[in-house]
Write a protein that holds these residues in place. Structure first.
Motif, PDB file in Angstrom:
ATOM      1  N   THR A   1      40.843  45.107  49.163  1.00 17.09           N
ATOM      2  CA  THR A   1      39.717  45.490  48.274  1.00 17.09           C
ATOM      3  C   THR A   1      38.587  45.813  49.036  1.00 17.09           C
ATOM      4  OG1 THR A   1      40.734  43.996  46.663  1.00 17.09           O
ATOM      5  CG2 THR A   1      38.430  44.312  46.192  1.00 17.09           C
TER       6      THR A   1
ATOM      7  N   ARG B   1      36.660  49.073  49.040  1.00 17.39           N
ATOM      8  CA  ARG B   1      34.975  49.200  48.526  1.00 17.39           C
ATOM      9  C   ARG B   1      34.355  49.994  49.758  1.00 17.39           C
ATOM     10  NH1 ARG B   1      33.176  43.488  46.097  1.00 17.39           N
ATOM     11  NH2 ARG B   1      34.387  43.714  44.119  1.00 17.39           N
TER      12      ARG B   1
ATOM     13  N   SER C   1      38.137  46.265  42.693  1.00 22.70           N
ATOM     14  CA  SER C   1      38.163  44.849  42.519  1.00 22.70           C
ATOM     15  C   SER C   1      39.632  44.389  42.718  1.00 22.70           C
ATOM     16  CB  SER C   1      37.568  44.518  41.287  1.00 22.70           C
ATOM     17  OG  SER C   1      38.484  45.041  40.316  1.00 22.70           O
TER      18      SER C   1
ATOM     19  N   LYS D   1      42.841  42.238  41.546  1.00 24.27           N
ATOM     20  CA  LYS D   1      43.546  41.664  40.261  1.00 24.27           C
ATOM     21  C   LYS D   1      44.485  40.616  40.698  1.00 24.27           C
ATOM     22  CE  LYS D   1      46.940  43.326  37.781  1.00 24.27           C
ATOM     23  NZ  LYS D   1      47.671  44.286  36.645  1.00 24.27           N
TER      24      LYS D   1
ATOM     25  N   ASP E   1      38.238  51.443  39.681  1.00 21.70           N
ATOM     26  CA  ASP E   1      37.889  51.873  38.328  1.00 21.70           C
ATOM     27  C   ASP E   1      39.004  51.437  37.479  1.00 21.70           C
ATOM     28  OD1 ASP E   1      35.781  53.068  39.550  1.00 21.70           O
ATOM     29  OD2 ASP E   1      36.702  54.979  39.546  1.00 21.70           O
ATOM     30  N   ALA E   2      39.308  49.875  37.566  1.00 22.14           N
ATOM     31  CA  ALA E   2      40.317  49.269  36.641  1.00 22.14           C
ATOM     32  C   ALA E   2      41.591  49.845  36.508  1.00 22.14           C
ATOM     33  CB  ALA E   2      39.662  49.371  35.505  1.00 22.14           C
TER      34      ALA E   2
ATOM     35  N   SER F   1      35.319  36.090  44.834  1.00 23.35           N
ATOM     36  CA  SER F   1      33.978  36.958  44.943  1.00 23.35           C
ATOM     37  C   SER F   1      34.482  38.587  44.611  1.00 23.35           C
ATOM     38  CB  SER F   1      33.228  36.902  46.082  1.00 23.35           C
ATOM     39  OG  SER F   1      33.939  37.441  47.262  1.00 23.35           O
TER      40      SER F   1
ATOM     41  N   CYS G   1      37.472  38.865  42.954  1.00 26.69           N
ATOM     42  CA  CYS G   1      38.394  39.137  41.772  1.00 26.69           C
ATOM     43  C   CYS G   1      37.965  39.233  40.375  1.00 26.69           C
ATOM     44  CB  CYS G   1      39.333  37.658  41.919  1.00 26.69           C
ATOM     45  SG  CYS G   1      40.833  37.575  40.816  1.00 26.69           S
ATOM     46  N   SER G   2      38.518  40.468  39.863  1.00 28.70           N
ATOM     47  CA  SER G   2      38.050  40.682  38.439  1.00 28.70           C
ATOM     48  C   SER G   2      38.806  39.970  37.183  1.00 28.70           C
ATOM     49  CB  SER G   2      38.019  42.165  38.167  1.00 28.70           C
ATOM     50  OG  SER G   2      39.321  42.747  38.483  1.00 28.70           O
ATOM     51  N   THR G   3      39.819  39.387  37.713  1.00 25.82           N
ATOM     52  CA  THR G   3      40.655  38.674  36.784  1.00 25.82           C
ATOM     53  C   THR G   3      39.784  37.811  36.249  1.00 25.82           C
ATOM     54  OG1 THR G   3      42.626  39.168  37.913  1.00 25.82           O
ATOM     55  CG2 THR G   3      42.819  37.328  36.418  1.00 25.82           C
TER      56      THR G   3
ATOM     57  N   SER H   1      38.244  37.023  32.817  1.00 28.04           N
ATOM     58  CA  SER H   1      38.890  38.012  31.829  1.00 28.04           C
ATOM     59  C   SER H   1      39.760  37.222  30.814  1.00 28.04           C
ATOM     60  CB  SER H   1      39.531  38.900  32.650  1.00 28.04           C
ATOM     61  OG  SER H   1      38.545  39.658  33.356  1.00 28.04           O
TER      62      SER H   1
ATOM     63  N   HIS I   1      44.746  42.420  32.172  1.00 28.23           N
ATOM     64  CA  HIS I   1      43.428  42.180  31.616  1.00 28.23           C
ATOM     65  C   HIS I   1      43.267  42.745  30.342  1.00 28.23           C
ATOM     66  CE1 HIS I   1      41.629  42.143  36.292  1.00 28.23           C
ATOM     67  NE2 HIS I   1      42.418  41.151  35.953  1.00 28.23           N
TER      68      HIS I   1
END
Length: 265
Positions: free
Chosen positions: A100, A104, A115, A117, A125-126, A212, A214-216, A219, A263
């Motif tokens: 990740t 970035r 990010s 998951k 972008d998801a 830091s 982790c977009s999970t 959610s 998510h």
């Protein structure tokens, strides 16, 4: 010994062995076999890569096949003789967090975002841009092969599912050499910290480092569990064993050690 083909000098500066092949069925299977047959020739951070993998595998034994030249498949040897077995579940999470950060770095100066998951899918972008599979080498319990598949030059029409993406699909060009060098550097730094802390993820700072990116966390999620059940709730945190803690109905928490996460929002 370093075996490096032209085009990956930055990677070769980090890894003791960079072996590039034109095509293969599976980089993970190749490296596992090489470690079994010639362990001394495949030290820590040695790797094999290709842009034409014909029969790759993802988590839960799913197939991972891409058109030639559209994705980067790389498998790296991680040697952890001094890492407690109970802490080795962190290896795949650290690999996901390391990739990740590497992605970035490719996005600097753009409006795009990467990010993680949980446990180890890298999102751009998801959309999923990279998946990771870690497996212990049979007969060599202190050697783990970490395989990564990064969608680099894949056109949007070639993406396998709607939830996938690639650098090209969002209008970006990936510097593969820099990506791999950044990935290996971050992975080794986090593994070194975990080993130095005796496998204590909190003391090593690695649990915080993973959380830091982790977009999970935070959610609402639907987790498909190995037994076929689906767990729904809000992902709250990652525990000290690397498991996902999901709150259900604000009443109680469930701990997930394996599963596919969606998510919901």
């Amino acid at each position: 010994m370093t075996i490096a083909q032209e085009g990956y000098p930055l990677t070769a500066a980090v890894s003791p062995r960079v072996q590039v092949v034109d095509t293969t069925d599976s980089t993970n299977a190749d490296v596992v076999r090489h470690v079994v047959e010639a362990p001394d020739e495949w030290p820590h951070l040695a790797l094999l890569l290709t842009t034409d993998q014909r029969a790759g595998r993802g988590r839960l034994d799913r197939s991972w096949v891409t058109p030639p030249g559209t994705a980067l498949a790389v498998s790296v040897v991680v040697r952890v003789p001094d890492l407690p077995v109970a802490s080795r579940g962190w290896i795949s999470l650290l690999a996901g967090a390391a990739m990740t950060r590497a992605v970035r770095a490719q996005l600097a100066g753009t409006a795009h975002f990467a990010s993680l998951k949980w446990p180890n899918d890298v999102l751009l972008d998801a959309g999923k841009v990279c998946g990771i599979l870690a497996e212990v080498v049979p007969g060599h319990p202190d050697a783990v092969v970490v395989g990564s598949g990064v969608n680099t030059r894949m056109a949007r029409t070639d993406l396998p599912v709607e939830t996938a993406t690639s650098f090209e699909a969002v209008g970006l060009v990936c510097d593969e050499d820099r990506l791999l060098a950044d990935y290996l550097t971050a992975l080794d730094e986090q593994l070194s910290a975990l080993r130095a802390a005796g496998g204590d993820a909190l003391a090593a700072g690695v649990s915080t480092a993973v959380e830091s990116v982790c977009s999970t966390l935070g959610s609402d999620v639907a987790v498909s569990l190995p037994d076929g059940e689906t767990l729904r709730g809000r992902a709250q945190r990652i525990d000290l064993d690397g498991r996902l803690v999901v709150e259900q109905d604000s009443e109680y928490e469930s701990i997930v050690s394996a599963g596919d996460v969606v998510h919901v929002r």
